[in-house]
Structure formats: structure tokens, C-alpha cells
Design a protein around this motif. Structure first.
Motif, PDB file in Angstrom:
ATOM      1  N   VAL A 107      95.459 -10.767 -49.443  1.00 31.02           N
ATOM      2  CA  VAL A 107      93.849 -10.923 -50.185  1.00 31.02           C
ATOM      3  C   VAL A 107      93.397  -9.847 -49.610  1.00 31.02           C
ATOM      4  N   SER A 108      92.303  -9.528 -50.258  1.00 34.85           N
ATOM      5  CA  SER A 108      91.653  -8.269 -49.822  1.00 34.85           C
ATOM      6  C   SER A 108      90.407  -8.512 -48.565  1.00 34.85           C
ATOM      7  N   THR A 109      89.505  -8.133 -47.952  1.00 33.35           N
ATOM      8  CA  THR A 109      88.255  -7.955 -47.018  1.00 33.35           C
ATOM      9  C   THR A 109      87.394  -7.945 -47.849  1.00 33.35           C
ATOM     10  N   ILE A 110      87.197  -7.995 -49.322  1.00 32.99           N
ATOM     11  CA  ILE A 110      85.457  -7.441 -50.113  1.00 32.99           C
ATOM     12  C   ILE A 110      85.625  -8.829 -50.882  1.00 32.99           C
ATOM     13  N   PRO A 111      84.850  -9.393 -50.010  1.00 30.24           N
ATOM     14  CA  PRO A 111      83.812 -10.926 -50.359  1.00 30.24           C
ATOM     15  C   PRO A 111      83.461 -10.316 -51.417  1.00 30.24           C
ATOM     16  N   LYS A 112      83.856 -11.987 -52.090  1.00 35.01           N
ATOM     17  CA  LYS A 112      83.761 -12.294 -53.709  1.00 35.01           C
ATOM     18  C   LYS A 112      82.535 -13.208 -53.886  1.00 35.01           C
ATOM     19  N   GLY A 113      81.636 -11.804 -55.061  1.00 31.03           N
ATOM     20  CA  GLY A 113      80.359 -12.837 -55.521  1.00 31.03           C
ATOM     21  C   GLY A 113      80.533 -14.602 -55.358  1.00 31.03           C
ATOM     22  N   GLY A 114      79.871 -14.854 -55.952  1.00 31.46           N
ATOM     23  CA  GLY A 114      79.750 -16.366 -55.822  1.00 31.46           C
ATOM     24  C   GLY A 114      81.012 -17.125 -55.030  1.00 31.46           C
ATOM     25  N   THR A 115      81.325 -17.619 -54.582  1.00 32.49           N
ATOM     26  CA  THR A 115      82.024 -17.676 -53.624  1.00 32.49           C
ATOM     27  C   THR A 115      81.958 -17.383 -51.799  1.00 32.49           C
ATOM     28  N   ASP A 116      82.751 -18.567 -51.307  1.00 34.50           N
ATOM     29  CA  ASP A 116      82.964 -18.093 -50.278  1.00 34.50           C
ATOM     30  C   ASP A 116      84.147 -17.408 -49.458  1.00 34.50           C
ATOM     31  N   GLY A 117      84.847 -16.882 -50.336  1.00 32.86           N
ATOM     32  CA  GLY A 117      86.582 -16.229 -50.067  1.00 32.86           C
ATOM     33  C   GLY A 117      86.188 -14.563 -50.541  1.00 32.86           C
ATOM     34  N   THR A 118      87.213 -14.054 -50.369  1.00 32.92           N
ATOM     35  CA  THR A 118      87.201 -13.331 -51.027  1.00 32.92           C
ATOM     36  C   THR A 118      88.359 -12.498 -52.150  1.00 32.92           C
ATOM     37  N   TRP A 119      88.033 -11.434 -52.575  1.00 34.27           N
ATOM     38  CA  TRP A 119      89.560 -10.660 -53.769  1.00 34.27           C
ATOM     39  C   TRP A 119      90.101 -11.064 -53.218  1.00 34.27           C
ATOM     40  N   GLU A 157      90.105  -0.820 -50.766  1.00 33.63           N
ATOM     41  CA  GLU A 157      89.577  -1.415 -49.286  1.00 33.63           C
ATOM     42  C   GLU A 157      88.594  -0.031 -48.681  1.00 33.63           C
ATOM     43  N   LEU A 158      89.262   1.717 -49.408  1.00 37.48           N
ATOM     44  CA  LEU A 158      88.168   2.143 -49.410  1.00 37.48           C
ATOM     45  C   LEU A 158      87.066   2.497 -49.911  1.00 37.48           C
ATOM     46  N   THR A 159      87.288   2.058 -51.151  1.00 35.88           N
ATOM     47  CA  THR A 159      85.771   1.901 -51.818  1.00 35.88           C
ATOM     48  C   THR A 159      84.575   1.459 -51.319  1.00 35.88           C
ATOM     49  N   TRP A 160      85.540  -0.558 -50.588  1.00 40.92           N
ATOM     50  CA  TRP A 160      84.082  -1.010 -50.756  1.00 40.92           C
ATOM     51  C   TRP A 160      83.475  -0.422 -49.529  1.00 40.92           C
ATOM     52  N   ARG A 161      84.514   0.169 -48.535  1.00 39.62           N
ATOM     53  CA  ARG A 161      83.643   0.949 -47.661  1.00 39.62           C
ATOM     54  C   ARG A 161      82.772   1.250 -47.433  1.00 39.62           C
ATOM     55  N   TRP A 166      76.948   2.673 -48.044  1.00 38.22           N
ATOM     56  CA  TRP A 166      75.314   2.970 -49.522  1.00 38.22           C
ATOM     57  C   TRP A 166      74.680   1.217 -49.032  1.00 38.22           C
ATOM     58  N   GLU A 167      74.987   0.705 -48.423  1.00 40.02           N
ATOM     59  CA  GLU A 167      74.563  -0.961 -48.312  1.00 40.02           C
ATOM     60  C   GLU A 167      73.693  -0.312 -46.654  1.00 40.02           C
ATOM     61  N   GLY A 168      74.489   0.369 -45.877  1.00 39.51           N
ATOM     62  CA  GLY A 168      73.925   0.154 -44.899  1.00 39.51           C
ATOM     63  C   GLY A 168      72.660   0.712 -45.050  1.00 39.51           C
ATOM     64  N   LEU A 169      71.423   1.516 -46.456  1.00 40.52           N
ATOM     65  CA  LEU A 169      70.747   2.065 -46.570  1.00 40.52           C
ATOM     66  C   LEU A 169      69.317   0.825 -46.130  1.00 40.52           C
ATOM     67  N   HIS A 170      70.154   0.299 -46.754  1.00 45.07           N
ATOM     68  CA  HIS A 170      69.419  -1.226 -46.516  1.00 45.07           C
ATOM     69  C   HIS A 170      70.224  -2.579 -45.108  1.00 45.07           C
ATOM     70  N   GLN A 285      83.275  10.347 -43.603  1.00 45.99           N
ATOM     71  CA  GLN A 285      82.058  10.624 -43.274  1.00 45.99           C
ATOM     72  C   GLN A 285      81.363  11.009 -43.339  1.00 45.99           C
ATOM     73  N   GLN A 286      81.837  12.846 -43.468  1.00 45.23           N
ATOM     74  CA  GLN A 286      80.491  13.288 -44.642  1.00 45.23           C
ATOM     75  C   GLN A 286      80.583  12.716 -46.116  1.00 45.23           C
ATOM     76  N   HIS A 287      81.462  12.614 -46.000  1.00 45.05           N
ATOM     77  CA  HIS A 287      80.740  12.052 -48.299  1.00 45.05           C
ATOM     78  C   HIS A 287      80.370  10.792 -48.168  1.00 45.05           C
ATOM     79  N   ALA A 288      80.254   9.896 -47.518  1.00 43.79           N
ATOM     80  CA  ALA A 288      79.114   8.406 -47.194  1.00 43.79           C
ATOM     81  C   ALA A 288      78.915   8.307 -45.510  1.00 43.79           C
TER      82      ALA A 288
END
Length: 294
Positions: A107-119, A157-161, A166-170, A285-288
């Protein structure tokens, strides 16, 4: 989540054409009543003896010479549009597989859209089957799959982080962002990857587009995956470039803001946008980097 590839054909809307309808240069007449069904307007001497299936692969019309992989491909073409994996995950050994492969899914840590779970990541067996289904498994051995799936999961997992940064801008919506779907586009070079290829000669080995739900707003992210041969076998061998696609003015402004934050963090100077003091960060961190750290 799984090994996605947008080049893989969608499930046919209707039953595959009969062999008599699939000659490479002998189309069936489209006007009703013009010719008997399955007949060919070309004289016999001009007709190609070759027959092709819906995947443009030459086949034996009798089906006797079809490979197990091709028969499996035709039988399991229904894919989940969210990740291009089969709707019913196949955990059975691939035809001709020589050794058992783990069917355990993580089970990943990435929340799956439209559900209460993760991918949930594919098992090594599912990933192996996907590679074989897409014709990418020629050099893959059964013993390699545990390492392959570990690298695959770690990159996701790294991609989602990085997406979260980026979402931290919002910040209002950051904690509620979810991943709706994604697709692989290895044959579509992104503009940024094209520019970098001219500068350093390096090309990404893969590209993904991830679609994120930001409180009802769908945001597309482009991810280029690079592999450094000189660092093969180390965690630094894989590099990612993650950014929002330029689908809106807001995405363009996010890119501008993030570049300012990154440079300020890299140079250790106060951020001209927020006035906050800055500090040097590690390579990732320098890259993102997030706005809070700039």
C-alpha cells in the motif's frame, strides 16, 4: 499503481475482426451491399497473403501459431483508464515463466482520488506481466522483479513528495490533494526535456503525466525520469523533474514562484517575495523546495 504506458491499445469497442477482414491491403467495402461481407475488391494476384490482428501484428489466420503472449494480450485488453493496468489484476504466472514471482502488494502513501484510501502498488508478478504484455520484458528475469518493484515504488513515493512540495504553494488545499490518475508517455518528449537534451545530451528514460485533484480542480503534472549510468546501483542513479504542466496561467505563476524560492534557498539570500530568510538545502530540496523553506 502500476507500470503505465499510453501506447498500449485500448480495449476494442467491438469483437476483433475476423481473419478474413484483416488483410494488410484488402479492406472490406464500407458501403452496405457493395460487396459480399469479407470479400475483397482487389484481384487475387494482388492480394497480400499476410493477415494482421487489431494490434497490427502479423498472425496465422488459423490461430495455431499465435504466441501465448498474443493470446493473453487479446484476452486481457480491458484496462483501467486511471493507470492503464488490467481492470482485473492478473496474478497468474506468465506463459513460459520459469520461476515463481511474489504476488504481495504494498500500500502506498499516495491518496487515491475519489476514495478514502491510497493507491496500491502492483505486485512483482503483476509488474512482470505488465512488462511482458507491453513487449518490454525481453531482458527482464524473474529474479530481478523484487528489485524492479522496489525501485518503481520508491520513485513513485518520491514523485508524490515532489508534487506535494508544489502543492505547498497552495497551503489551503495541500493536505487535501489526491492523485486521480496517471499515464505513461515515454515517446512524448516534454518541452523541458527537449531543451535539456540540447544542453547536456541526456534524454529521460520515461515520462509520466499525473492528474491531481486540488479541491475539485484537476491539475496535470509532468514528470521526467532520468537514469545516470555512472551512478548505477546507488540511490542517486535516478533523477526526477516534476512540475505542473503549463495548462493555465496559475501553473505558469507557480513555476515562476518556485524557481524564485529555489534560487533563494540555493544562494542563501532572503526571498524577495516573502521576505523570509533562506538557507541552503540538500540536492533534493534544491530541486523542489517549499515556499516555507525559502
Amino acid at each position: 499503481m502500476g507500470a503505465s504506458n499510453s501506447r498500449e491499445p485500448d480495449a476494442p469497442a467491438t469483437a476483433p475482426p475476423r481473419a478474413s477482414q484483416m488483410s494488410s491491403n484488402c479492406p472490406v467495402a464500407e458501403e452496405p451491399g457493395a460487396l459480399p461481407e469479407g470479400s475483397c475488391p482487389l484481384p487475387e494476384k494482388y492480394r497480400s497473403p499476410n493477415v494482421y490482428n487489431v494490434y497490427n501484428q502479423k498472425v496465422d489466420p488459423s490461430g495455431a501459431q499465435q504466441s501465448p503472449m498474443l493470446r493473453h494480450l487479446l484476452a486481457s485488453a480491458k484496462l483501467d483508464p486511471r493507470n492503464n493496468m488490467p481492470l482485473e489484476p492478473n496474478q497468474r504466472p506468465w506463459p513460459g515463466q520459469e520461476k515463481p514471482i511474489s504476488t504481495e502488494r504494498i500500500v502506498s502513501t499516495i491518496p487515491k482520488g475519489g476514495t478514502d484510501g491510497t493507491w496500491v502498488y502492483p505486485s512483482p508478478q503483476m509488474f512482470y506481466n505488465a512488462l511482458m504484455r507491453k513487449g518490454k520484458g525481453e531482458d527482464v528475469k524473474e529474479n530481478d522483479m523484487d528489485s524492479v518493484i522496489l525501485a518503481h515504488n520508491s520513485m513513485n513515493e518520491l514523485t508524490w513528495r515532489k508534487v506535494q512540495q508544489w502543492e505547498g504553494l497552495h497551503p489551503v488545499t495541500q493536505s487535501e490533494a489526491t492523485l486521480l490518475r496517471f499515464c505513461g508517455r515515454p515517446d512524448n518528449l516534454s518541452p523541458l526535456a527537449w531543451v535539456h537534451s540540447w544542453l547536456d545530451g541526456r534524454l529521460p528514460f520515461d515520462r509520466h503525466d499525473w492528474y491531481v485533484d486540488r479541491q475539485g480542480q484537476e491539475v496535470r503534472y509532468v514528470i521526467d525520469f532520468y537514469f545516470d549510468e555512472d551512478k548505477a546501483g546507488s540511490p542517486d542513479a535516478f533523477k526526477l523533474r516534476v512540475r505542473p504542466a503549463l495548462d493555465s496561467v496559475e501553473a505558469g505563476m507557480d513555476r515562476l514562484r518556485m524557481n524564485i524560492y529555489r534560487k533563494c534557498a540555493q544562494w542563501g539570500v532572503p526571498c524577495p517575495l516573502t521576505g523570509a530568510p533562506s538557507q541552503h538545502h540538500d540536492a533534493e530540496q534544491q530541486h523542489a523546495s517549499s515556499p516555507a523553506s525559502a
